[in-house]
Design a protein around this motif. Sequence first.
Motif, PDB file in Angstrom:
ATOM      1  N   GLY B  36       1.237  -0.928  -0.253  1.00  0.00           N
ATOM      2  CA  GLY B  36       0.002  -0.314   0.534  1.00  0.00           C
ATOM      3  C   GLY B  36       1.170   0.820  -0.092  1.00  0.00           C
ATOM      4  N   VAL B  37       1.879   0.823  -0.596  1.00  0.00           N
ATOM      5  CA  VAL B  37       2.769   2.448  -0.199  1.00  0.00           C
ATOM      6  C   VAL B  37       3.552   2.660  -2.057  1.00  0.00           C
ATOM      7  CG1 VAL B  37       5.083   3.472   0.372  1.00  0.00           C
ATOM      8  CG2 VAL B  37       3.672   1.568   1.916  1.00  0.00           C
ATOM      9  N   LEU B  38       3.349   4.124  -1.900  1.00  0.00           N
ATOM     10  CA  LEU B  38       3.494   4.467  -3.440  1.00  0.00           C
ATOM     11  C   LEU B  38       5.208   5.351  -3.156  1.00  0.00           C
ATOM     12  CD1 LEU B  38       3.921   4.309  -6.398  1.00  0.00           C
ATOM     13  CD2 LEU B  38       1.828   6.747  -6.292  1.00  0.00           C
ATOM     14  N   GLU B 175      -4.281  -3.661   0.698  1.00  0.00           N
ATOM     15  CA  GLU B 175      -6.164  -3.601   0.665  1.00  0.00           C
ATOM     16  C   GLU B 175      -6.579  -2.429   0.720  1.00  0.00           C
ATOM     17  OE1 GLU B 175      -6.355  -4.774  -2.642  1.00  0.00           O
ATOM     18  OE2 GLU B 175      -5.151  -5.800  -3.616  1.00  0.00           O
ATOM     19  N   SER B 176      -6.828  -2.722   2.705  1.00  0.00           N
ATOM     20  CA  SER B 176      -7.676  -2.697   3.261  1.00  0.00           C
ATOM     21  C   SER B 176      -6.517  -2.192   5.090  1.00  0.00           C
ATOM     22  CB  SER B 176      -8.661  -2.686   3.815  1.00  0.00           C
ATOM     23  OG  SER B 176     -10.024  -2.399   5.128  1.00  0.00           O
ATOM     24  N   HIS B 177      -5.417  -1.195   5.017  1.00  0.00           N
ATOM     25  CA  HIS B 177      -5.358  -1.143   6.368  1.00  0.00           C
ATOM     26  C   HIS B 177      -5.987  -0.954   7.828  1.00  0.00           C
ATOM     27  CE1 HIS B 177      -4.883   3.435   4.103  1.00  0.00           C
ATOM     28  NE2 HIS B 177      -5.663   3.492   4.678  1.00  0.00           N
ATOM     29  N   GLU B 178      -6.744  -0.645   7.131  1.00  0.00           N
ATOM     30  CA  GLU B 178      -7.893  -0.617   8.567  1.00  0.00           C
ATOM     31  C   GLU B 178      -8.687  -1.818   9.187  1.00  0.00           C
ATOM     32  OE1 GLU B 178     -10.985   2.806   7.137  1.00  0.00           O
ATOM     33  OE2 GLU B 178      -8.970   3.749   7.894  1.00  0.00           O
ATOM     34  N   TYR B 185      -2.124  -6.170  13.070  1.00  0.00           N
ATOM     35  CA  TYR B 185      -1.516  -6.090  12.860  1.00  0.00           C
ATOM     36  C   TYR B 185      -1.009  -4.460  12.714  1.00  0.00           C
ATOM     37  CZ  TYR B 185      -1.730 -10.822  11.018  1.00  0.00           C
ATOM     38  OH  TYR B 185      -2.419 -12.208  10.856  1.00  0.00           O
ATOM     39  N   LYS B 186       0.468  -4.845  13.145  1.00  0.00           N
ATOM     40  CA  LYS B 186       0.859  -3.225  13.166  1.00  0.00           C
ATOM     41  C   LYS B 186       0.934  -2.570  11.480  1.00  0.00           C
ATOM     42  CE  LYS B 186       1.964  -3.482  17.188  1.00  0.00           C
ATOM     43  NZ  LYS B 186       0.955  -2.839  18.576  1.00  0.00           N
ATOM     44  N   VAL B 187       0.400  -1.991  11.473  1.00  0.00           N
ATOM     45  CA  VAL B 187       0.421  -1.330   9.635  1.00  0.00           C
ATOM     46  C   VAL B 187       1.402  -0.922   9.483  1.00  0.00           C
ATOM     47  CG1 VAL B 187      -0.933   0.037   8.159  1.00  0.00           C
ATOM     48  CG2 VAL B 187      -1.992  -1.562   9.690  1.00  0.00           C
ATOM     49  N   ALA B 296      -4.259  -2.845  -8.940  1.00  0.00           N
ATOM     50  CA  ALA B 296      -3.417  -2.188  -7.278  1.00  0.00           C
ATOM     51  C   ALA B 296      -3.881  -2.087  -6.452  1.00  0.00           C
ATOM     52  CB  ALA B 296      -3.893  -0.738  -8.085  1.00  0.00           C
ATOM     53  N   PRO B 297      -3.349  -2.192  -5.611  1.00  0.00           N
ATOM     54  CA  PRO B 297      -3.612  -2.474  -4.279  1.00  0.00           C
ATOM     55  C   PRO B 297      -4.906  -1.993  -3.530  1.00  0.00           C
ATOM     56  CG  PRO B 297      -1.209  -2.807  -4.087  1.00  0.00           C
ATOM     57  CD  PRO B 297      -1.808  -2.273  -5.792  1.00  0.00           C
ATOM     58  N   ALA B 298      -5.454  -1.867  -2.863  1.00  0.00           N
ATOM     59  CA  ALA B 298      -7.111  -0.929  -2.792  1.00  0.00           C
ATOM     60  C   ALA B 298      -5.627   0.385  -1.707  1.00  0.00           C
ATOM     61  CB  ALA B 298      -7.817  -1.239  -1.976  1.00  0.00           C
ATOM     62  N   ALA B 299      -5.212   0.088  -0.704  1.00  0.00           N
ATOM     63  CA  ALA B 299      -5.205   0.683  -0.029  1.00  0.00           C
ATOM     64  C   ALA B 299      -3.218   2.641  -0.665  1.00  0.00           C
ATOM     65  CB  ALA B 299      -4.974   0.851   1.433  1.00  0.00           C
ATOM     66  N   LEU B 300      -3.361   2.056  -2.055  1.00  0.00           N
ATOM     67  CA  LEU B 300      -1.697   2.330  -2.503  1.00  0.00           C
ATOM     68  C   LEU B 300      -1.975   3.983  -2.630  1.00  0.00           C
ATOM     69  CD1 LEU B 300       0.391   1.372  -3.736  1.00  0.00           C
ATOM     70  CD2 LEU B 300      -0.640   1.953  -5.932  1.00  0.00           C
ATOM     71  N   GLY B 301      -1.043   4.374  -1.857  1.00  0.00           N
ATOM     72  CA  GLY B 301      -0.601   5.528  -1.386  1.00  0.00           C
ATOM     73  C   GLY B 301      -1.342   6.348  -0.364  1.00  0.00           C
ATOM     74  N   GLN B 302      -2.001   5.433   0.155  1.00  0.00           N
ATOM     75  CA  GLN B 302      -2.864   6.563   0.924  1.00  0.00           C
ATOM     76  C   GLN B 302      -2.454   5.648   2.665  1.00  0.00           C
ATOM     77  OE1 GLN B 302      -6.449   4.522   1.369  1.00  0.00           O
ATOM     78  NE2 GLN B 302      -7.528   4.844  -0.614  1.00  0.00           N
TER      79      GLN B 302
END
Lengths: 361, 308
Positions: B36-38, B175-178, B185-187, B296-302
């Motif tokens: 989830g990191v760009l 995909e879903s950090h929340e 999990y320690k995101v 694309a991972p859903a949480a990409l860049g957030q």
Amino acid sequence: MKRRNLLATAAMGVLLASGGALAQGMDKVKACFVYVGPIGDGGWTFQHHDGAMQVKAAYGDKVEIQYQESVPEGADAERVLTQMALGGCNIIFTTSFGYMDATNAVAAKFPDVKFEHATGFKREHPNVSTYNARFYEGRAIQGHIAGKMTKSNKIGYIASFPIPEVIMGINSYYLHAKKVNPDVQLSVVWAFTWFDPAKEADSAKALIDQGVDVIAAHTDSTAPLAEAAKVEGVIGFGQASDMAAYKDGPRVTSIIDNWGPYYVKRVGALLDGTYEQIDAWEGIAGGEVLIGEITDKVPADVKAEAEAMRDAIAAGTYHPFTGPINKQDGSPWLAEGETASDGDLLGMNFYVEGIVGDIPK
Amino acid sequence: MDLGGINPVILIATLMASAVPILLAALGETVVERAGVLNLGVEGMMIFGALGGFIVAVHSGSPVLGFIGGAVCGALLSLIFAALTQVFLANQVATGLALTLFGLGVSSLGGQGYNGIKPPPTGKLFPQALTDLPVVGPIVFGHDWVVYFSIAMTAVLWWVLKSTRVGLIIRAVGESHEAAHALGYKVNRIRLACIAFGGAMAGMGGAYVSLARVPQWVDGITAGAGWIALAIVVFASWKPWRVLIGAYLFGGITVLQLNLQVAGSAIPVEYLSMAPYLITILVLVIMSAGRKASGAPAALGQNFHASR
């Protein structure tokens, strides 16, 4: 508000610059340089910077040097040039062919700043001069060595962009190889970059993979020599700079660009008030093109011939483009004994007879 | 296509080596983006790794230590990015771009004095007798260890991402950090580890340029390879094997077009020069066409903060 500020600054810059130029001669000159690659390329830009340092050494406190590395050719160049002109530069050297239009465009806005464009041909304003070096003279000597030294009869040339400067080099290199070795075949690879070590290495490897054993490069880094060093029996040449680190390996001689004397002369002219617009094109004779030491890998007789050619060019008794020479399509270009005019060379857009392939448009 | 004068065996052997920097960097970035990191700083990490690896190799005399040094340097630089985006929640795009500029600048500064030095050579892994075998010799046995390492890493990452618990956690975070957070999990820590891994891979890819492919140090040596790697990750739909295909395609066509030029092909040089970019994009787009999700991972860049 912002725009007004900018205009005011620009106007002030013009005023300041003109104030300086009105005087006969100057007490202090700020000389600025725009480089197309990093100084650490060990080739083209390295040599320009060396020239800039010679200016500093020659005039000391009377000159201030400013430079910017790795300026892309195009819109960015115009921005950098404008900034330099506004920043009080008295003379700006733009050291790559691709800055040609940007140089002329900015020169129109700053009539009292002197612009010097390397390897170009456009002088649209009285404050734009052009300067170049006759590198094709050095290519002739390389071609001679290549023709004599190749065992596979395949020689290569890593070209950057299809501009007259490069085409001139290819033709000169080929003509002189052909002269001493009628069986020689030339392969040209267009890398479409001045500086990309990985791509230059790949180009050299492609040439070597296909049996080429003498490689000349018209790009800026030492990567082609590093690639040639991996294979026994392949030789190459230092380009722009001596590249002496490869003397024990593939480098058998080199073309050294020696810009220092020209830079010193031009900044000096600005200091003493004798500055005029010119179109300078010096070669081996003027000391602007130096031929690096020819190593022992080259047989003594070939070395002697190469040095004799160098001296003949320096003395003006031999011109690398002396007829009869036909163009690639077989049509005559130069008659027996005729030498190429500078105009013909600067606009060169054709291969000479015998080279296979097309020049990209 | 006319292969006149071009030996396909040598061509394949060459492309495997020339694709390594892009492949390593793109694999690393795949893991980062799956979490989830760009990180747009690939180019910066590569060149920093190229310099770091070069310096370590020159001073230690060991190319293996050089590669490790390159990986460590890349990881160190990526930790700056991790700190800014995971701790201070800075914008990932801006921070990544800044990282590239920073990496280019720092390596240009740090590289002063290293021009024109030759690093210790990275030799071939297998004895000459095996390399001399026809066809399989150059392709299978004719490489240095990093080439095999890059292929092995592709397989390992594919396996880890697809069928292990670690891979599942990484994907969940991406995909879903929340939801991942809710599961305990320690995101941010997981992301931090992925970023460091991506940095190490990019640094190693860079080190391959300065130690094996070119091999020397010059300013700006990676010349945009990091951006190609970034693009390949996207066009490969974040899947390791497709990253390999993309990198080999790009590397292969780059090598092929140069060879075609040497062989005097009838195709105009302009088309040959743009072929690597065009064909790589085309093939990867066609491969991922017709599927529902772009992958694309859903949480990409957030960015994620536990308080939200």
